[in-house]
Design a protein around this motif. Structure first.
Motif, PDB file in Angstrom:
ATOM      1  N   MET A  89       0.833  -1.201   0.000  1.00 62.22           N
ATOM      2  CA  MET A  89       0.000   0.000   0.000  1.00 62.22           C
ATOM      3  C   MET A  89       0.871   1.256   0.000  1.00 62.22           C
ATOM      4  O   MET A  89       1.998   1.241   0.486  1.00 62.22           O
ATOM      5  CB  MET A  89      -0.889   0.033   1.247  1.00 62.22           C
ATOM      6  CG  MET A  89      -2.045  -0.929   1.254  1.00 62.22           C
ATOM      7  SD  MET A  89      -3.128  -0.560   2.664  1.00 62.22           S
ATOM      8  CE  MET A  89      -4.329  -1.876   2.497  1.00 62.22           C
TER       9      MET A  89
ATOM     10  N   TYR B  99      -4.960   8.372   8.436  1.00 61.71           N
ATOM     11  CA  TYR B  99      -6.165   7.634   8.835  1.00 61.71           C
ATOM     12  C   TYR B  99      -6.942   8.446   9.867  1.00 61.71           C
ATOM     13  O   TYR B  99      -6.387   8.865  10.885  1.00 61.71           O
ATOM     14  CB  TYR B  99      -5.757   6.278   9.413  1.00 61.71           C
ATOM     15  CG  TYR B  99      -6.883   5.457   9.996  1.00 61.71           C
ATOM     16  CD1 TYR B  99      -7.717   4.704   9.184  1.00 61.71           C
ATOM     17  CD2 TYR B  99      -7.098   5.429  11.376  1.00 61.71           C
ATOM     18  CE1 TYR B  99      -8.735   3.931   9.722  1.00 61.71           C
ATOM     19  CE2 TYR B  99      -8.107   4.665  11.928  1.00 61.71           C
ATOM     20  CZ  TYR B  99      -8.936   3.921  11.096  1.00 61.71           C
ATOM     21  OH  TYR B  99      -9.951   3.164  11.630  1.00 61.71           O
TER      22      TYR B  99
ATOM     23  N   LEU C 169     -14.263   5.229   4.112  1.00 62.93           N
ATOM     24  CA  LEU C 169     -14.074   3.794   4.303  1.00 62.93           C
ATOM     25  C   LEU C 169     -15.265   3.247   5.079  1.00 62.93           C
ATOM     26  O   LEU C 169     -15.494   3.629   6.225  1.00 62.93           O
ATOM     27  CB  LEU C 169     -12.778   3.529   5.069  1.00 62.93           C
ATOM     28  CG  LEU C 169     -12.504   2.080   5.492  1.00 62.93           C
ATOM     29  CD1 LEU C 169     -12.282   1.193   4.269  1.00 62.93           C
ATOM     30  CD2 LEU C 169     -11.299   2.016   6.427  1.00 62.93           C
TER      31      LEU C 169
ATOM     32  N   GLY D 221     -14.912  -1.625   3.582  1.00 63.74           N
ATOM     33  CA  GLY D 221     -13.574  -1.819   3.029  1.00 63.74           C
ATOM     34  C   GLY D 221     -13.413  -3.021   2.125  1.00 63.74           C
ATOM     35  O   GLY D 221     -12.292  -3.355   1.721  1.00 63.74           O
ATOM     36  N   GLN D 222     -14.510  -3.677   1.759  1.00 66.92           N
ATOM     37  CA  GLN D 222     -14.405  -4.905   0.988  1.00 66.92           C
ATOM     38  C   GLN D 222     -13.863  -4.683  -0.419  1.00 66.92           C
ATOM     39  O   GLN D 222     -13.252  -5.585  -1.000  1.00 66.92           O
ATOM     40  CB  GLN D 222     -15.770  -5.600   0.924  1.00 66.92           C
ATOM     41  CG  GLN D 222     -16.344  -5.959   2.281  1.00 66.92           C
ATOM     42  CD  GLN D 222     -15.385  -6.798   3.108  1.00 66.92           C
ATOM     43  OE1 GLN D 222     -15.174  -7.966   2.824  1.00 66.92           O
ATOM     44  NE2 GLN D 222     -14.785  -6.208   4.131  1.00 66.92           N
TER      45      GLN D 222
ATOM     46  N   LEU E 278     -12.473  -1.209  -1.345  1.00 66.71           N
ATOM     47  CA  LEU E 278     -11.430  -0.184  -1.252  1.00 66.71           C
ATOM     48  C   LEU E 278     -10.098  -0.743  -0.765  1.00 66.71           C
ATOM     49  O   LEU E 278      -9.046  -0.466  -1.368  1.00 66.71           O
ATOM     50  CB  LEU E 278     -11.890   0.945  -0.332  1.00 66.71           C
ATOM     51  CG  LEU E 278     -10.881   2.071  -0.089  1.00 66.71           C
ATOM     52  CD1 LEU E 278     -10.456   2.714  -1.400  1.00 66.71           C
ATOM     53  CD2 LEU E 278     -11.455   3.103   0.866  1.00 66.71           C
ATOM     54  N   LEU E 279     -10.101  -1.513   0.296  1.00 67.06           N
ATOM     55  CA  LEU E 279      -8.836  -2.021   0.841  1.00 67.06           C
ATOM     56  C   LEU E 279      -8.156  -2.971  -0.140  1.00 67.06           C
ATOM     57  O   LEU E 279      -6.925  -2.955  -0.284  1.00 67.06           O
ATOM     58  CB  LEU E 279      -9.073  -2.702   2.185  1.00 67.06           C
ATOM     59  CG  LEU E 279      -9.523  -1.786   3.320  1.00 67.06           C
ATOM     60  CD1 LEU E 279      -9.672  -2.569   4.612  1.00 67.06           C
ATOM     61  CD2 LEU E 279      -8.560  -0.620   3.504  1.00 67.06           C
TER      62      LEU E 279
ATOM     63  N   SER F 287      -8.412  -2.800  -3.366  1.00 64.47           N
ATOM     64  CA  SER F 287      -7.879  -1.941  -4.432  1.00 64.47           C
ATOM     65  C   SER F 287      -6.585  -1.268  -3.998  1.00 64.47           C
ATOM     66  O   SER F 287      -5.647  -1.121  -4.792  1.00 64.47           O
ATOM     67  CB  SER F 287      -8.913  -0.875  -4.811  1.00 64.47           C
ATOM     68  OG  SER F 287     -10.091  -1.466  -5.310  1.00 64.47           O
ATOM     69  N   MET F 288      -6.518  -0.870  -2.739  1.00 67.90           N
ATOM     70  CA  MET F 288      -5.301  -0.243  -2.229  1.00 67.90           C
ATOM     71  C   MET F 288      -4.146  -1.242  -2.167  1.00 67.90           C
ATOM     72  O   MET F 288      -2.997  -0.909  -2.489  1.00 67.90           O
ATOM     73  CB  MET F 288      -5.568   0.363  -0.855  1.00 67.90           C
ATOM     74  CG  MET F 288      -6.498   1.570  -0.882  1.00 67.90           C
ATOM     75  SD  MET F 288      -6.955   2.162   0.771  1.00 67.90           S
ATOM     76  CE  MET F 288      -5.354   2.745   1.367  1.00 67.90           C
ATOM     77  N   LYS F 289      -4.442  -2.466  -1.772  1.00 68.68           N
ATOM     78  CA  LYS F 289      -3.395  -3.489  -1.714  1.00 68.68           C
ATOM     79  C   LYS F 289      -2.821  -3.771  -3.099  1.00 68.68           C
ATOM     80  O   LYS F 289      -1.630  -4.063  -3.240  1.00 68.68           O
ATOM     81  CB  LYS F 289      -3.959  -4.774  -1.097  1.00 68.68           C
ATOM     82  CG  LYS F 289      -4.230  -4.684   0.399  1.00 68.68           C
ATOM     83  CD  LYS F 289      -4.852  -5.960   0.929  1.00 68.68           C
ATOM     84  CE  LYS F 289      -5.128  -5.853   2.408  1.00 68.68           C
ATOM     85  NZ  LYS F 289      -5.775  -7.083   2.941  1.00 68.68           N
TER      86      LYS F 289
ATOM     87  N   LEU G  12      -7.765   8.319   4.583  1.00 66.92           N
ATOM     88  CA  LEU G  12      -8.920   7.449   4.769  1.00 66.92           C
ATOM     89  C   LEU G  12      -9.763   7.978   5.920  1.00 66.92           C
ATOM     90  O   LEU G  12      -9.229   8.353   6.970  1.00 66.92           O
ATOM     91  CB  LEU G  12      -8.489   6.016   5.087  1.00 66.92           C
ATOM     92  CG  LEU G  12      -8.000   5.134   3.942  1.00 66.92           C
ATOM     93  CD1 LEU G  12      -7.791   3.710   4.455  1.00 66.92           C
ATOM     94  CD2 LEU G  12      -8.991   5.129   2.793  1.00 66.92           C
TER      95      LEU G  12
ATOM     96  N   ASP H 128     -12.554   6.562   8.217  1.00 65.76           N
ATOM     97  CA  ASP H 128     -13.238   5.353   8.661  1.00 65.76           C
ATOM     98  C   ASP H 128     -14.565   5.729   9.323  1.00 65.76           C
ATOM     99  O   ASP H 128     -14.593   6.458  10.319  1.00 65.76           O
ATOM    100  CB  ASP H 128     -12.335   4.605   9.643  1.00 65.76           C
ATOM    101  CG  ASP H 128     -12.872   3.238  10.038  1.00 65.76           C
ATOM    102  OD1 ASP H 128     -14.057   2.948   9.740  1.00 65.76           O
ATOM    103  OD2 ASP H 128     -12.119   2.461  10.650  1.00 65.76           O
TER     104      ASP H 128
END
Length: 263
Positions: free
Chosen positions: A1, A6, A26, A29-30, A32-33, A35-37, A46, A48
């Motif tokens: 990432m 945050y 966020l 995160g199913q 977005l996270l 995609s970031m990885k 971000l 949250d």
């Protein structure tokens, strides 16, 4: 990432300020996270939403079922209120992904992302739902605008979705085995205002099926949709299924949904 800051605001107002300033929201995160990885997304900040209690919850207001944007799929599936008012919506939520996804993913996150194979958009469109945001209220017919596209403006935050309670409704999905996304999913709802049929997974975004709506308005039965064609050119084609196969599945899933609604 990539590096990012945050923020975890405690109120809706604080979250809205951060979003207006350019923060990336966020929810579960199913998407977005992941995609970031993969470095497909690189937000600098971000925001949250998980610590804002006013964004979650389920309540009935007259003829409407109101569900907060940060309500988890698992909570929708297990809710006695949802099962009583719109059992088809609870059943839909129980079919999303796997247990881990259902306990992290949220209604608002799914709606805002508008994945072309997601389940919730079909429910919103078929039930004639209204999306409530920090700025306005948007009818589902105006909200979904194609592949990952919605009417949301930059920095606009979904706060809740209100669903009119139908006479009867049901959702039938043919799931892609690995992801559990809909290869084709059809949500059918009948209310005093008529019949609405929404299809997900088949094309470049959720859409209403006018032909099936007309047929079911005349005769609300599984037989009524058997002869109704689906335009193959509207369907996508990939390694999981051809456009012709998906067009065929629309009719099959619609028939199953109507049979479930009548059961």
């Amino acid at each position: 990432m990539y590096a990012f800051t945050y923020e975890r605001p405690a109120t809706q107002a604080d979250a809205a300020k951060l979003a207006k300033a350019g923060g990336k929201l966020l929810a579960g995160g199913q998407t977005l996270l992941a995609s970031m990885k993969l470095r497909l997304a690189a937000p600098e900040q971000l925001v949250d939403l998980g610590a804002i209690p006013e964004l979650a919850g389920i309540r009935r207001e007259g003829g409407q079922l109101v569900i907060g944007a940060m309500t988890r799929h698992a909570d929708v599936a297990a809710s006695a209120e949802v099962r009583s008012a719109i059992p088809a919506l609870a059943q839909l939520a129980s079919l999303i992904g796997d247990k881990q996804v259902r306990h992290m993913g949220t209604l608002g996150g799914s709606v805002a992302n508008n994945d072309p194979a997601a389940d919730y958009p079909a429910a919103l469109l078929a039930l004639g739902a209204t999306i409530h945001t920090t700025d306005r209220q948007i009818k589902a017919d105006d909200f979904f605008q194609g592949l990952f596209a919605t009417a949301l403006e930059e920095g606009e935050l979904i706060t809740a979705v209100s669903f009119p309670i139908p006479k009867r409704a049901a959702y039938a999905k043919f799931a892609q085995p690995a992801s559990r996304f809909a290869l084709v999913g059809v949500f059918v709802a009948q209310s005093d205002g008529g019949v609405r049929v929404a299809v997900t997974g088949g094309g470049n975004g959720v859409f209403r099926h006018a032909g099936m709506e007309a047929a079911l308005a005349q005769n609300f039965s599984a037989d009524a949709v058997k002869g109704v064609a689906t335009d193959e050119s509207q369907m996508s084609s990939d390694l999981h299924g051809s456009s012709a196969y998906r067009a065929h599945l629309v009719g099959v899933m619609a028939g199953r949904a109507v049979a479930q609604a009548l059961a």
